[in-house]
Design an enzyme around this catalytic site. Structure first.
Site, PDB file in Angstrom:
ATOM      1  N   CYS A 208       0.809  -1.216   0.000  1.00 35.38           N
ATOM      2  CA  CYS A 208       0.000   0.000   0.000  1.00 35.38           C
ATOM      3  C   CYS A 208       0.844   1.269   0.000  1.00 35.38           C
ATOM      4  O   CYS A 208       0.303   2.367  -0.134  1.00 35.38           O
ATOM      5  CB  CYS A 208      -0.952   0.000   1.193  1.00 35.38           C
ATOM      6  SG  CYS A 208      -2.345  -1.126   0.965  1.00 35.38           S
TER       7      CYS A 208
ATOM      8  N   LYS B  32       0.370   3.479  -3.073  1.00 32.67           N
ATOM      9  CA  LYS B  32      -0.788   4.341  -3.268  1.00 32.67           C
ATOM     10  C   LYS B  32      -0.372   5.782  -3.538  1.00 32.67           C
ATOM     11  O   LYS B  32       0.629   6.264  -2.989  1.00 32.67           O
ATOM     12  CB  LYS B  32      -1.691   4.308  -2.026  1.00 32.67           C
ATOM     13  CG  LYS B  32      -2.386   2.989  -1.786  1.00 32.67           C
ATOM     14  CD  LYS B  32      -3.156   2.968  -0.488  1.00 32.67           C
ATOM     15  CE  LYS B  32      -4.371   3.851  -0.521  1.00 32.67           C
ATOM     16  NZ  LYS B  32      -5.260   3.601   0.645  1.00 32.67           N
TER      17      LYS B  32
ATOM     18  N   ASP C   7     -14.268   6.824   1.968  1.00 33.22           N
ATOM     19  CA  ASP C   7     -14.538   5.590   2.702  1.00 33.22           C
ATOM     20  C   ASP C   7     -13.856   4.416   2.020  1.00 33.22           C
ATOM     21  O   ASP C   7     -13.163   4.568   1.010  1.00 33.22           O
ATOM     22  CB  ASP C   7     -16.050   5.368   2.838  1.00 33.22           C
ATOM     23  CG  ASP C   7     -16.447   4.870   4.211  1.00 33.22           C
ATOM     24  OD1 ASP C   7     -15.725   4.007   4.749  1.00 33.22           O
ATOM     25  OD2 ASP C   7     -17.458   5.341   4.749  1.00 33.22           O
ATOM     26  N   ASP C   8     -14.064   3.223   2.575  1.00 31.71           N
ATOM     27  CA  ASP C   8     -13.302   2.065   2.139  1.00 31.71           C
ATOM     28  C   ASP C   8     -13.877   1.354   0.932  1.00 31.71           C
ATOM     29  O   ASP C   8     -13.150   0.654   0.225  1.00 31.71           O
ATOM     30  CB  ASP C   8     -13.180   1.069   3.304  1.00 31.71           C
ATOM     31  CG  ASP C   8     -12.420   1.657   4.476  1.00 31.71           C
ATOM     32  OD1 ASP C   8     -11.226   1.949   4.301  1.00 31.71           O
ATOM     33  OD2 ASP C   8     -13.020   1.867   5.536  1.00 31.71           O
TER      34      ASP C   8
ATOM     35  N   ASP D 215      -8.640  -3.377  -5.047  1.00 33.89           N
ATOM     36  CA  ASP D 215      -7.344  -3.015  -4.465  1.00 33.89           C
ATOM     37  C   ASP D 215      -6.267  -3.900  -5.077  1.00 33.89           C
ATOM     38  O   ASP D 215      -6.446  -5.116  -5.194  1.00 33.89           O
ATOM     39  CB  ASP D 215      -7.364  -3.194  -2.954  1.00 33.89           C
ATOM     40  CG  ASP D 215      -6.542  -2.128  -2.239  1.00 33.89           C
ATOM     41  OD1 ASP D 215      -5.419  -1.863  -2.706  1.00 33.89           O
ATOM     42  OD2 ASP D 215      -7.011  -1.572  -1.236  1.00 33.89           O
TER      43      ASP D 215
ATOM     44  N   ASP E 117     -11.515  -4.285   2.762  1.00 32.56           N
ATOM     45  CA  ASP E 117     -12.427  -3.162   2.567  1.00 32.56           C
ATOM     46  C   ASP E 117     -13.885  -3.564   2.759  1.00 32.56           C
ATOM     47  O   ASP E 117     -14.706  -2.758   3.193  1.00 32.56           O
ATOM     48  CB  ASP E 117     -12.241  -2.561   1.174  1.00 32.56           C
ATOM     49  CG  ASP E 117     -10.965  -1.740   1.053  1.00 32.56           C
ATOM     50  OD1 ASP E 117     -10.451  -1.305   2.097  1.00 32.56           O
ATOM     51  OD2 ASP E 117     -10.489  -1.541  -0.076  1.00 32.56           O
TER      52      ASP E 117
ATOM     53  N   HIS F 279      -9.049 -10.266 -14.831  1.00 34.20           N
ATOM     54  CA  HIS F 279      -8.456  -9.707 -16.046  1.00 34.20           C
ATOM     55  C   HIS F 279      -6.946  -9.640 -15.853  1.00 34.20           C
ATOM     56  O   HIS F 279      -6.460  -9.367 -14.755  1.00 34.20           O
ATOM     57  CB  HIS F 279      -9.008  -8.304 -16.314  1.00 34.20           C
ATOM     58  CG  HIS F 279      -8.532  -7.717 -17.607  1.00 34.20           C
ATOM     59  ND1 HIS F 279      -8.855  -8.256 -18.841  1.00 34.20           N
ATOM     60  CD2 HIS F 279      -7.736  -6.643 -17.875  1.00 34.20           C
ATOM     61  CE1 HIS F 279      -8.304  -7.538 -19.802  1.00 34.20           C
ATOM     62  NE2 HIS F 279      -7.610  -6.555 -19.237  1.00 34.20           N
ATOM     63  N   SER F 280      -6.202  -9.892 -16.945  1.00 32.08           N
ATOM     64  CA  SER F 280      -4.741  -9.884 -16.868  1.00 32.08           C
ATOM     65  C   SER F 280      -4.159  -9.109 -18.040  1.00 32.08           C
ATOM     66  O   SER F 280      -4.733  -9.072 -19.135  1.00 32.08           O
ATOM     67  CB  SER F 280      -4.204 -11.316 -16.870  1.00 32.08           C
ATOM     68  OG  SER F 280      -4.612 -11.994 -18.055  1.00 32.08           O
TER      69      SER F 280
ATOM     70  N   ASP G 116     -10.338   0.725   7.664  1.00 31.17           N
ATOM     71  CA  ASP G 116      -9.098  -0.041   7.792  1.00 31.17           C
ATOM     72  C   ASP G 116      -7.914   0.881   7.544  1.00 31.17           C
ATOM     73  O   ASP G 116      -7.958   1.812   6.757  1.00 31.17           O
ATOM     74  CB  ASP G 116      -9.069  -1.284   6.895  1.00 31.17           C
ATOM     75  CG  ASP G 116      -9.093  -0.992   5.412  1.00 31.17           C
ATOM     76  OD1 ASP G 116      -9.434   0.134   5.024  1.00 31.17           O
ATOM     77  OD2 ASP G 116      -8.786  -1.920   4.633  1.00 31.17           O
TER      78      ASP G 116
END
Length: 341
Positions: free
Chosen positions: A12, A15, A45-46, A63, A86, A135-136, A222
């Site tokens: 994270c 971010k 919010d999450d 995420d 989340d 998805h890739s 979180d």
């Protein structure tokens, strides 16, 4: 090649900083014109919450990030745990996930990528949900995460802005993940450090689903990339209150304080401080290392829970059955911003 050598950041800590994110979203349309959208991009919010009928809400989140550990299976496990969090932070029950995968296929072998996917599937199995698709893409750096769907009843939705004056603040997991991640990058983390970090980062925050059934629980969020101060400030702003945080009560990973004191920190700590500094009162005797802990970006961090004071000890005991390190770290009071004591 180590996974962490393929990415310019990890977890994270990747971010965008809060200030940058606010600037990017300034001119974006707010999606609150839909009455069924209980939580959307108007709030920090999450996850998004859509009310289907009188009994059911759908919760949606996504995420993903780059590796913070070198073991591919652990990377997948951490990323999946973080994404599912989340849903729990909104008081919901996850029901399914979609995989998000970007890999430098000219550098990474298929077996490594399969291990990342297997780690994500393992955690989803622990949460009782399937990975139903995804998805890739071929990407210059390894990226993995999930889009997760959950459900709850309207009365179970717990936003990050519902704290009330006098509420106690409970943090469910120890802080220091970003500091440990930096030690991994620098090669100074021990095997015990890595094992401790992986354990906390792969512990599901399912306690959030349980807490949403308690009327004494007023708000949940979180703690991830913006650190204790960043996510605490979002909670304070949402409630129109001040949060007072006792730095000595914050649970820490075993060597977080020592590593912070020896200069282990992420660039995200500076970005986080730049974003929240004007709204935070720090004590005169705070050290640079202590401030770094307060701004340390957490990956798959704990829940910050605002609970009625008369229920705090009871709920803390309940939380500690799943998260032994959980602690009361402060309280909400009239005012604005954050006050660190």
């Amino acid at each position: 090649m180590k996974l962490t050598e393929l990415a310019h950041g990890g977890g994270c800590g990747c971010k965008l900083g809060p200030a940058v994110l606010r600037e990017l979203l300034t001119d974006q349309p707010v999606a609150q014109m839909f009455p069924q959208l209980l939580v959307g991009n108007a709030e920090s919010d999450d996850a998004a919450v859509w009310q289907v009928d009188d009994k059911t809400c759908v919760i949606a989140t996504t995420d993903f990030f780059m590796p913070m550990v070198d073991d591919p299976r652990d990377f997948g496990r951490i990323a999946a745990t973080n994404a599912i969090s989340d849903i729990y932070a909104m008081g919901g029950k996850p029901i399914m996930a979609l995989a998000i995968l970007g890999m430098p296929i000219n550098v990474m072998g298929p077996e490594t990528i399969r291990q990342i996917l297997a780690g994500g599937a393992e955690i989803c199995g622990d949460a009782g949900i399937p990975i139903a698709g995804g998805h890739s893409i071929d990407a210059p750096e390894p990226i993995y995460g999930l889009a997760v769907i959950g459900i709850c009843s309207p009365e179970q939705v717990r936003r990050n802005g519902g704290a009330q004056p006098g509420d106690k603040l409970i943090l469910t997991k120890p802080v220091g993940v970003g500091i440990y991640s930096n030690a991994i990058k620098k090669g100074t983390a021990t095997a015990e450090d890595i094992a401790e970090m992986v354990k906390t980062c792969t512990t599901l925050n399912r306690i959030g689903q349980d807490l949403s059934g308690h009327d004494g629980v007023h708000a949940i969020t979180d703690v991830t990339g913006f650190g204790i101060l960043g996510h605490g400030l979002e909670m304070a702003r949402g409630a129109g209150l001040a949060l007072k945080i006792d730095r000595s009560s914050i649970p820490l990973l075993t060597r977080a304080a020592d590593l912070a004191g020896s200069g282990h920190r992420t660039g995200a700590s500076d970005r986080n401080w730049d974003a929240v500094g004007p709204d935070v009162q720090l004590p005169d005797d705070i050290t640079d290392a202590e401030r770094d802990i307060l701004t340390d970006p957490q990956t798959s961090g704990g829940l910050l829970v605002a609970v009625a004071a008369d229920r705090a000890n009871e709920l803390l005991a309940e939380i500690r059955k799943q998260h032994p390190s959980a602690a009361i770290i402060g309280e909400a009071e009239p005012g604005e911003g954050l006050i660190v004591v």
